[in-house]
Design an enzyme around this catalytic site. Structure first.
Site, PDB file in Angstrom:
ATOM      1  N   HIS A 363      -7.855  -0.233  -5.737  1.00  0.00           N
ATOM      2  CA  HIS A 363      -7.597   0.015  -4.316  1.00  0.00           C
ATOM      3  C   HIS A 363      -8.673  -0.533  -3.397  1.00  0.00           C
ATOM      4  O   HIS A 363      -8.649  -0.258  -2.201  1.00  0.00           O
ATOM      5  CB  HIS A 363      -7.472   1.517  -4.027  1.00  0.00           C
ATOM      6  CG  HIS A 363      -6.321   2.191  -4.687  1.00  0.00           C
ATOM      7  ND1 HIS A 363      -5.121   2.405  -4.062  1.00  0.00           N
ATOM      8  CD2 HIS A 363      -6.194   2.711  -5.925  1.00  0.00           C
ATOM      9  CE1 HIS A 363      -4.293   3.037  -4.881  1.00  0.00           C
ATOM     10  NE2 HIS A 363      -4.925   3.226  -6.026  1.00  0.00           N
ATOM     11  N   LYS A 554      -6.597   6.766  11.239  1.00  0.00           N
ATOM     12  CA  LYS A 554      -7.001   6.421   9.870  1.00  0.00           C
ATOM     13  C   LYS A 554      -8.431   6.888   9.724  1.00  0.00           C
ATOM     14  O   LYS A 554      -9.065   7.273  10.710  1.00  0.00           O
ATOM     15  CB  LYS A 554      -6.891   4.917   9.627  1.00  0.00           C
ATOM     16  CG  LYS A 554      -7.579   4.075  10.719  1.00  0.00           C
ATOM     17  CD  LYS A 554      -7.450   2.568  10.496  1.00  0.00           C
ATOM     18  CE  LYS A 554      -6.117   2.005  10.852  1.00  0.00           C
ATOM     19  NZ  LYS A 554      -5.376   1.358   9.785  1.00  0.00           N
ATOM     20  N   ARG A 555      -8.962   6.874   8.481  1.00  0.00           N
ATOM     21  CA  ARG A 555     -10.371   7.222   8.321  1.00  0.00           C
ATOM     22  C   ARG A 555     -11.222   6.306   9.218  1.00  0.00           C
ATOM     23  O   ARG A 555     -10.874   5.154   9.471  1.00  0.00           O
ATOM     24  CB  ARG A 555     -10.794   7.060   6.853  1.00  0.00           C
ATOM     25  CG  ARG A 555     -10.242   8.144   5.942  1.00  0.00           C
ATOM     26  CD  ARG A 555     -10.723   9.533   6.325  1.00  0.00           C
ATOM     27  NE  ARG A 555     -12.123   9.718   6.026  1.00  0.00           N
ATOM     28  CZ  ARG A 555     -12.594  10.393   4.985  1.00  0.00           C
ATOM     29  NH1 ARG A 555     -11.771  10.973   4.123  1.00  0.00           N
ATOM     30  NH2 ARG A 555     -13.891  10.517   4.787  1.00  0.00           N
ATOM     31  N   LYS A 560     -12.643  -0.929   9.375  1.00  0.00           N
ATOM     32  CA  LYS A 560     -11.357  -0.705  10.052  1.00  0.00           C
ATOM     33  C   LYS A 560     -11.465  -0.994  11.555  1.00  0.00           C
ATOM     34  O   LYS A 560     -10.470  -1.106  12.248  1.00  0.00           O
ATOM     35  CB  LYS A 560     -10.867   0.722   9.806  1.00  0.00           C
ATOM     36  CG  LYS A 560     -10.557   1.006   8.327  1.00  0.00           C
ATOM     37  CD  LYS A 560     -10.145   2.457   8.141  1.00  0.00           C
ATOM     38  CE  LYS A 560     -10.037   2.875   6.683  1.00  0.00           C
ATOM     39  NZ  LYS A 560      -8.771   2.458   6.053  1.00  0.00           N
ATOM     40  N   THR A 662      -1.367   2.022   4.548  1.00  0.00           N
ATOM     41  CA  THR A 662      -0.028   2.601   4.409  1.00  0.00           C
ATOM     42  C   THR A 662       0.415   3.195   5.741  1.00  0.00           C
ATOM     43  O   THR A 662       1.610   3.302   6.006  1.00  0.00           O
ATOM     44  CB  THR A 662      -0.004   3.684   3.312  1.00  0.00           C
ATOM     45  OG1 THR A 662      -1.165   4.504   3.463  1.00  0.00           O
ATOM     46  CG2 THR A 662       0.004   3.073   1.934  1.00  0.00           C
ATOM     47  N   LYS A 666       4.102   3.360   7.986  1.00  0.00           N
ATOM     48  CA  LYS A 666       4.675   4.565   8.608  1.00  0.00           C
ATOM     49  C   LYS A 666       4.957   4.301  10.086  1.00  0.00           C
ATOM     50  O   LYS A 666       5.995   4.704  10.627  1.00  0.00           O
ATOM     51  CB  LYS A 666       3.732   5.760   8.424  1.00  0.00           C
ATOM     52  CG  LYS A 666       3.526   6.135   6.958  1.00  0.00           C
ATOM     53  CD  LYS A 666       2.319   7.051   6.737  1.00  0.00           C
ATOM     54  CE  LYS A 666       1.937   7.061   5.259  1.00  0.00           C
ATOM     55  NZ  LYS A 666       0.629   7.714   5.012  1.00  0.00           N
TER      56      LYS A 666
HETATM   57  C1  26Y Z   1     -15.127   7.626  -5.578  1.00  0.00           C
HETATM   58  C2  26Y Z   1     -14.751   8.429  -4.398  1.00  0.00           C
HETATM   59  C3  26Y Z   1     -15.876   8.737  -3.466  1.00  0.00           C
HETATM   60  C4  26Y Z   1     -13.626   7.813  -3.658  1.00  0.00           C
HETATM   61  C5  26Y Z   1     -12.681   8.666  -3.173  1.00  0.00           C
HETATM   62  C6  26Y Z   1     -11.604   8.188  -2.475  1.00  0.00           C
HETATM   63  C7  26Y Z   1     -13.485   6.456  -3.457  1.00  0.00           C
HETATM   64  C8  26Y Z   1     -12.395   5.966  -2.761  1.00  0.00           C
HETATM   65  C9  26Y Z   1     -11.435   6.839  -2.261  1.00  0.00           C
HETATM   66  C10 26Y Z   1     -10.280   6.418  -1.501  1.00  0.00           C
HETATM   67  C11 26Y Z   1      -9.958   5.177  -1.283  1.00  0.00           C
HETATM   68  C12 26Y Z   1      -8.753   4.841  -0.499  1.00  0.00           C
HETATM   69  O1  26Y Z   1      -8.126   5.699   0.104  1.00  0.00           O
HETATM   70  N1  26Y Z   1      -8.382   3.575  -0.479  1.00  0.00           N
HETATM   71  C13 26Y Z   1      -7.193   3.158   0.243  1.00  0.00           C
HETATM   72  O2  26Y Z   1      -6.103   3.204  -0.659  1.00  0.00           O
HETATM   73  C14 26Y Z   1      -4.892   2.965   0.005  1.00  0.00           C
HETATM   74  C15 26Y Z   1      -3.773   3.133  -0.992  1.00  0.00           C
HETATM   75  O3  26Y Z   1      -3.732   2.051  -1.863  1.00  0.00           O
HETATM   76  C16 26Y Z   1      -4.876   1.595   0.642  1.00  0.00           C
HETATM   77  O4  26Y Z   1      -3.700   1.481   1.400  1.00  0.00           O
HETATM   78  C17 26Y Z   1      -6.097   1.412   1.557  1.00  0.00           C
HETATM   79  O5  26Y Z   1      -6.150   0.090   2.020  1.00  0.00           O
HETATM   80  C18 26Y Z   1      -7.356   1.759   0.793  1.00  0.00           C
HETATM   81  O6  26Y Z   1      -8.489   1.708   1.657  1.00  0.00           O
END
Ligand code: 26Y
Length: 822
Positions: A363, A554-555, A560, A662, A666
């Site tokens: 991701h 979004k975050r 971003k 995503t 939406k």
């Molecule tokens: C390891 C931990 C701290 C961690 C926890 C959550 C690392 C990353 C994440 C979350 C990452 C995330 O949300 N990534 C997003 O995933 C989406 C689904 O695939 C994508 O649409 C988006 O571009 C991406 O930033």
């Protein structure tokens, strides 16, 4: 059946009413006159849950009898959002429930509003897992979601004086009617200690792990309904409790308080979700969480497998296990350990089964976001797993040296261990080597995975790499969030669209139809009014539903580029003050999103949004044309109210940085137009809706790379672009900080000195695209046409399509429909 049975299964308003009154008495132990709104919610939830159980049990029975190949989705996060409304939809009883409530003098919406949401995820990745569970059930795929039952999910965001303040999430405090505790379904999970070699009864060399402590993972099950079928799958979340060793410790050593402390320590493992959406280094508890839930999940899968099989041969035929990013990638070593140490298998066979079991979804490409763990920490917590990883690596590197005898650098690049002052385990490499498939989450992202972070692996195993563009569930993000749009679509396309989103194309021929446009505009208008009311309630700000709603939720992250959006807003403000305004479209800018608590720049961006809002919203010369609001605590519940109300969706990340996005899907499904870069799924959204219905701007991935390689000097853009310079100077003037020129210095300095996300390079193109959007909005018929075409052409972005692709191209799993009649 008997009247008693009907109370628990009947779907008519009459049965629902009877069941509701019954639950109020027998479950909530309350009578009418003293029932609180929360009691009403709980009674409603139990009423609905009863109606899910028959399907659930029938489903379990069907899958078990058939010994069905099952997808196990391993994810550290599930951002489910409120359950009640969604379950009513998937059961097909929304109207019955509303009628039943009305008969009792209750407003269904008020009940729905009572539900605290399970925010067991940070953002996109966690919400994707929730959408995929919905689609797996809807497509009748035997599937289990495995994860962690965090006692506290993502923090509640409060805003104090424009700053984010984090507040503890308490979603469980008033009870969770959707989960079913399974106290007997527990597995031991061990940590620490050391390993010892020994010779088994066949004279074979083996290793024994002598752990230092153990604890238990206990299952909590949440049913996941399909839509338009009878399948009901299972989300199984693990809760940590202290193991037997703690009791024995206290008993033998007489160290009661020591044992109590250890017990508290063990139970901390599932206390709280880490609130970062990109990893920060070395958080020991996070590694413990990851191993904890992975170990429980694999032990559970092994138990199920052994109900039908004498040994672990064939495990990979029974299960396909998807790793949602590297967070569960320790599973590769854990399955090896189970096969080798607990089931006496030899290495080659264990390795074959393991590699045929897992598939890995990437991701992120951000180098700082790729998970690695210090070898020292790893060996201290999981000594046996580190040994196994070393052995996997040794064999892998031997193969590589054979294949690339004159390329030691490549071999070092591909190692599972990063050498350096601190040696680290590269989890993405472990996941790639230990899986039969690797996929990215949007076409452009999957190409970048192959050409950047996993390039060497792609050269070695080109057939292992796939793209599966993300999707979102139309049930929650159209049907539940936007009932008016749902009505419009159903009138034209019939009810089937919710199971086949390609049917949204039925809207296309009506894009220019005046009467249809009117209905569309009324739908949008009503959604904007609902959001305006919500904004007023949450912030006190008044916004005009007639204005263009320009939304970025979004975050909060530098990549971003919420601050690029702000630069444009300040430019518009500046033009109005200067009398040089050429874009007279009144706009409401809406922001929402959480910042990681330790991410200073992101928190400063939130403060800047509020500061700009304060100046603009109170200036009578400007505030008839511009308004800026920040919706606090962006979560699933708030999102459902925001997406339908958008005219313009901001998807403005630096090209190459957003894996997919995503929210972009939406928004578009709800008829918003996108202003965006060629990044993530934006690329495919633009192709799907038509280039003329999308406001494109900005550098491409190749141009970003070239710009940086040629020595990017943001300062030069500042010098040569008058308006950009004036905007940045305004931020540095103290105008937005009550005279303090230093408050936003870290942001402006970063932009002028480094600007790693190329805001200044993209600024002119962004402002120009915004002007096009503003102009277009002044032609209501033209805009409405584009809005309709966006909704009509985004069926591809349904998570049903994404899950069908996973089933066919990766998991090789077939639907197994469940019939209640049987
Ligand atoms: C390891 C931990 C701290 C961690 C926890 C959550 C690392 C990353 C994440 C979350 C990452 C995330 O949300 N990534 C997003 O995933 C989406 C689904 O695939 C994508 O649409 C988006 O571009 C991406 O930033």
């Amino acid at each position: 059946g008997s009247s008693d049975e009907r109370t628990r299964t009947g779907m008519s308003p009459e049965s629902l009413k009877r069941a509701f009154v019954d639950s109020m008495f027998y479950v909530q132990a309350r009578y009418w006159e003293v029932a609180t709104p929360h009691d009403l919610y709980m009674a409603a939830a139990y009423t609905v849950r009863d109606r899910m159980l028959e399907r659930w049990i029938r489903t379990a029975e069907t899958y078990r009898k058939a010994d069905a190949r099952t997808v196990c989705y391993l994810s550290a996060e599930y951002l489910l959002g409120p359950q009640l409304g969604n379950n009513l939809i998937n059961l097909g009883i929304v109207d019955s429930a509303r009628q039943g409530a009305r008969d009792l003098g209750i407003d269904l919406q008020e009940i729905l509003d009572q539900e605290p949401e399970p925010g067991l995820g940070n953002g996109g990745l966690g919400r994707l897992a929730a959408c995929y569970l919905d689609s797996l059930a809807t497509l009748s795929i035997p599937a289990i979601g495995y994860g962690i039952r965090y006692e506290h999910g993502i923090f509640d965001q409060k805003i104090v004086d424009g700053w984010q303040v984090e507040d503890c999430d308490l979603w469980l405090t008033n009870g969770n009617p959707w989960e079913i505790p399974r106290p007997l379904l527990r597995y031991p999970v061990r940590f620490g200690g050391h390993t010892e070699p020994y010779t088994d009864e066949h004279g074979r060399f083996r290793v024994r792990w002598v752990p230092e402590l153990d604890l238990y993972g206990m299952a909590y099950d949440t049913p996941v309904l399909g839509f338009g079928n009878d399948n009901t799958n299972l989300l199984r979340l693990w809760h940590a409790t202290a193991g037997r060793s703690f009791d024995l410790q206290a008993f033998h050593k007489g160290d009661y308080y020591g044992a109590v402390n250890a017990k508290v320590g063990a139970e901390n493992i599932t206390k709280v979700l880490y609130p970062n959406d990109e990893p920060e280094v070395g958080k020991e508890l996070r590694l413990k969480q990851q191993y904890f839930f992975v170990s429980c999940s694999l032990q559970d899968m092994v138990r199920v497998h052994l109900q039908h099989a004498p040994n672990l041969e064939g495990f990979h035929e029974r299960f396909a296990a998807q790793l949602n990013d590297t967070h569960p990638s320790i599973a590769v070593a854990e399955l090896m350990r189970l096969c080798l140490d607990e089931h006496g298998m030899d290495w080659e066979r264990a390795w074959e089964i393991t590699r045929r079991t897992f598939a890995y979804t990437n991701h992120t490409l951000l180098p700082e976001a790729l998970e690695t763990w210090p070898v020292e920490l790893f060996g201290r917590l999981l000594p046996r797993h580190l040994e196994i990883i070393y052995e996997i690596n040794a064999r892998f590197l031997d193969e590589l040296r054979m294949r690339y005898p004159f390329d030691p650098e490549r071999v070092a690049r591909m190692s599972l261990i990063e050498e350096g002052p601190v040696r680290r385990v590269r989890m993405a490499h472990l996941a790639t080597v230990g899986s039969f498939a690797v996929n990215g989450v949007a076409a452009i992202h999957s190409e970048l995975v192959k050409s950047t972070v996993l390039r060497d692996f792609h050269e070695l195993w080109p057939e292992k790499f796939h793209n599966i563009t993300n999707g979102v569930t139309p049930r929650r993000f159209i049907q539940l969030s936007n009932p008016d749009l749902c009505g419009i679509i159903t009138d034209l396309a019939g009810p089937g669209w919710a199971r086949d989103a390609e049917n949204l194309r039925t809207l296309e021929p009506h894009a220019d139809d005046a009467a249809f446009q009117q209905r569309w505009q009324a739908m949008k208008r009503a959604a904007k009014e609902r959001l305006a009311a919500r904004i007023r309630e949450a912030t006190g700000a008044v916004v005009d539903p007639q204005s263009l709603f320009d939304i970025q939720v979004k975050r909060i992250h530098e990549y971003k580029r919420q601050h690029l959006n702000l630069l444009h807003i300040v430019a518009l403000y500046h033009r109005i003050k200067q009398g040089t305004d050429s874009d007279p479209t009144p706009r409401t800018f809406v922001f929402g999103g959480k910042a990681a608590p330790g991410y200073f720049m992101a928190k400063l961006i939130i403060k800047l949004i509020h500061s700009v809002a304060e100046v603009i919203n109170r200036d009578p010369e400007v505030n008839q044309r511009l308004r800026v609001v920040f919706v606090p605590n962006f979560n699933v519940k708030n999102a459902e109210c925001i997406y339908p109300a958008a005219d313009l969706s901001e998807q403005i990340s630096t090209a190459g940085k957003e894996a997919s996005g995503t929210g972009n899907m939406k928004f578009s499904m709800n008829g918003a137009l996108t202003i965006g870069t060629l990044d993530g799924a934006n690329v495919e959204i633009r192709d799907a809706v038509g280039h003329e219905n999308f406001f494109l701007f900005g550098l491409t991935v190749a141009e970003v790379e070239r710009t940086l390689a040629e020595g990017y000097r943001p300062w030069e853009y500042y010098r040569s672009h008058d308006e950009l310079r004036e905007v940045i100077d305004l931020l540095r003037s103290g105008l937005f900080s009550h005279g303090d020129p230093d408050l936003f210095r870290p942001l402006t300095d970063s932009l002028l000195q480094h600007d790693p996300y190329l805001l200044l390079a993209d600024y002119p193109a962004y402002v120009e695209a915004q002007a096009r959007a503003g102009d277009a909005f002044r032609d209501p018929a033209g805009w409405t046409r584009m809005s309709i075409l966006n909704a009509a052409r985004t069926g591809f972005f349904s998570s049903d399509r994404a899950i069908r692709e996973y089933c066919r191209n990766i998991w090789q799993v077939e639907p197994m429909p469940v019939s209640l009649a049987a």
